[in-house]
Design a protein around this motif. Structure first.
Motif, mmCIF file in Angstrom:
data_model
loop_
_atom_site.group_PDB
_atom_site.id
_atom_site.type_symbol
_atom_site.label_atom_id
_atom_site.label_comp_id
_atom_site.label_asym_id
_atom_site.label_seq_id
_atom_site.Cartn_x
_atom_site.Cartn_y
_atom_site.Cartn_z
ATOM 1 N N ARG A 242 0.819 -1.212 0.000
ATOM 2 C CA ARG A 242 0.000 0.000 0.000
ATOM 3 C C ARG A 242 0.847 1.253 0.000
ATOM 4 O O ARG A 242 0.526 2.238 -0.667
ATOM 5 C CB ARG A 242 -0.886 0.017 1.262
ATOM 6 C CG ARG A 242 -2.334 -0.280 1.033
ATOM 7 C CD ARG A 242 -3.212 0.070 2.223
ATOM 8 N NE ARG A 242 -2.562 0.059 3.518
ATOM 9 C CZ ARG A 242 -2.565 -0.973 4.351
ATOM 10 N NH1 ARG A 242 -3.149 -2.098 3.999
ATOM 11 N NH2 ARG A 242 -1.974 -0.883 5.520
ATOM 12 N N GLU A 243 1.923 1.238 0.783
ATOM 13 C CA GLU A 243 2.664 2.473 1.033
ATOM 14 C C GLU A 243 3.784 2.749 0.031
ATOM 15 O O GLU A 243 4.098 3.905 -0.230
ATOM 16 C CB GLU A 243 3.245 2.457 2.454
ATOM 17 C CG GLU A 243 2.217 2.267 3.562
ATOM 18 C CD GLU A 243 1.176 3.376 3.622
ATOM 19 O OE1 GLU A 243 1.384 4.443 3.006
ATOM 20 O OE2 GLU A 243 0.129 3.177 4.279
ATOM 21 N N ILE A 244 4.412 1.707 -0.522
ATOM 22 C CA ILE A 244 5.485 1.924 -1.508
ATOM 23 C C ILE A 244 4.828 2.154 -2.866
ATOM 24 O O ILE A 244 4.151 1.268 -3.395
ATOM 25 C CB ILE A 244 6.447 0.729 -1.559
ATOM 26 C CG1 ILE A 244 7.124 0.542 -0.192
ATOM 27 C CG2 ILE A 244 7.502 0.930 -2.642
ATOM 28 C CD1 ILE A 244 8.014 -0.691 -0.102
ATOM 29 N N PRO A 245 4.991 3.326 -3.452
ATOM 30 C CA PRO A 245 4.219 3.672 -4.650
ATOM 31 C C PRO A 245 4.360 2.692 -5.811
ATOM 32 O O PRO A 245 3.390 2.441 -6.538
ATOM 33 C CB PRO A 245 4.760 5.055 -5.026
ATOM 34 C CG PRO A 245 5.240 5.634 -3.732
ATOM 35 C CD PRO A 245 5.798 4.469 -2.960
ATOM 36 N N SER A 246 5.564 2.125 -6.017
ATOM 37 C CA SER A 246 5.790 1.282 -7.191
ATOM 38 C C SER A 246 5.646 -0.210 -6.891
ATOM 39 O O SER A 246 6.025 -1.044 -7.719
ATOM 40 C CB SER A 246 7.194 1.540 -7.742
ATOM 41 O OG SER A 246 8.168 1.216 -6.755
ATOM 42 N N ALA A 247 5.104 -0.578 -5.726
ATOM 43 C CA ALA A 247 5.144 -1.978 -5.294
ATOM 44 C C ALA A 247 4.047 -2.830 -5.922
ATOM 45 O O ALA A 247 2.905 -2.395 -6.077
ATOM 46 C CB ALA A 247 5.021 -2.057 -3.776
ATOM 47 N N ASP A 248 4.414 -4.054 -6.260
ATOM 48 C CA ASP A 248 3.474 -5.124 -6.571
ATOM 49 C C ASP A 248 3.527 -6.122 -5.421
ATOM 50 O O ASP A 248 4.549 -6.249 -4.730
ATOM 51 C CB ASP A 248 3.848 -5.835 -7.873
ATOM 52 C CG ASP A 248 3.643 -4.946 -9.090
ATOM 53 O OD1 ASP A 248 2.713 -4.124 -9.078
ATOM 54 O OD2 ASP A 248 4.435 -5.071 -10.049
#
Length: 279
Positions: A242-248
């Motif tokens: 949720r918090e890391i913008p580029s995360a899958d």
């Protein structure tokens, strides 16, 4: 796992990094991928990554160091172990091998170290893979509590290790013996006890990277978690995603804290694909 263990001596190397004689394992060529192990009694890079390293090495240069104070990397009585030293050691390891940047694959504590390194200097990080990684504040689990109190004992090692996978039968006699012998080395528990607070009666809070700092990370990120993880709850995987913008995010069902062992083939394929797609 047995075939990987037989290859350990051939893949083991030593180098000085941040004042520590550092034991590491290396195979393959291409983009550097650094595997950062978790914590716990008797932990080492090889115990975490013996199966992963040779398979990822088909397409990448893969390195798996024993983090300062853990495994067979030296423990220094006068050193102040904490995240600042561990980040300095990681960057010193990369510098000693003339590696300007790498993909960081962090398991549990290793994921927390990968996050801290990215926040310190994102230019050193090509991408992040975070397995069972703590984030924000959460309540200490039985697996973490038991690891803090552990003293070298075969039966207690077996009991603790069986808390980690979803299927406790994954824990073999060979695994228990190897981790027990590693845990009996002088200073083997010291770094772990500096990593998390001493358990208190009732709930003990554990603090990972705060959410507001996670939001500043701009590196490509793959979050991987076991749905039945009883050591680092799966809710923390969702928090990272949720918090890391580029995360899958990829959640494995019927899987505990040892994704790289419990779902080995699928996990390795995910990391291989992720690292291969980075520009």
């Amino acid at each position: 796992m047995d075939s990987g263990l037989r290859d350990e001596a051939a893949r083991t190397r030593r180098i000085m990094a941040a004042g520590h004689e550092t034991v590491y394992h290396e195979a393959g060529s291409g983009r550097p991928v650094v595997l950062l192990h978790g914590s716990g009694p008797g932990v080492s890079a090889w115990s975490n990554w013996s199966r992963t390293l040779p398979e990822l090495a088909r397409h990448h240069r893969v390195l798996a160091p024993d983090i300062a104070g853990f495994g067979r990397t030296s423990f220094q009585e006068d050193a102040t172990y904490g995240i600042k030293l561990w980040v300095r050691h990681l960057f010193g390891f990369l510098d000693a091998l003339a590696i300007p940047s790498a993909v960081l694959v962090g398991n549990s504590f290793g994921g927390g170290l990968a996050l801290a390194a990215t926040l310190r200097d994102p230019s050193r990080v090509d991408g992040l893979v975070l397995l069972g990684t703590p984030a924000g504040t959460f309540t200490m689990t039985e697996g973490l509590r038991a690891g803090w109190h552990y003293e070298p004992d075969l039966d207690e090692m077996r009991r603790i290790l069986r808390l980690f996978p979803h299927d406790p039968d994954l824990v073999t006699d060979e695994m228990v013996r190897a981790r027990y012998e590693a845990s009996a080395r002088p200073g083997a528990q010291d770094a772990y006890r500096k990593l998390i607070p001493e358990p208190a009666p009732g709930d003990t809070p554990i603090r990972g990277v705060p959410e507001e700092r996670l939001r500043t990370i701009d590196r490509p990120t793959l979050v991987v978690h076991g749905r039945e993880d009883g050591v680092i709850p799966v809710e923390l995987g969702w928090r990272l995603a949720r918090e890391i913008p580029s995360a899958d995010l990829h959640v494995f069902g019927h899987c505990g804290h040892w994704v790289q062992l419990e779902r080995h083939a699928a996990f390795t394929a995910l990391v291989d694909d992720f690292a291969g797609r980075l520009s």
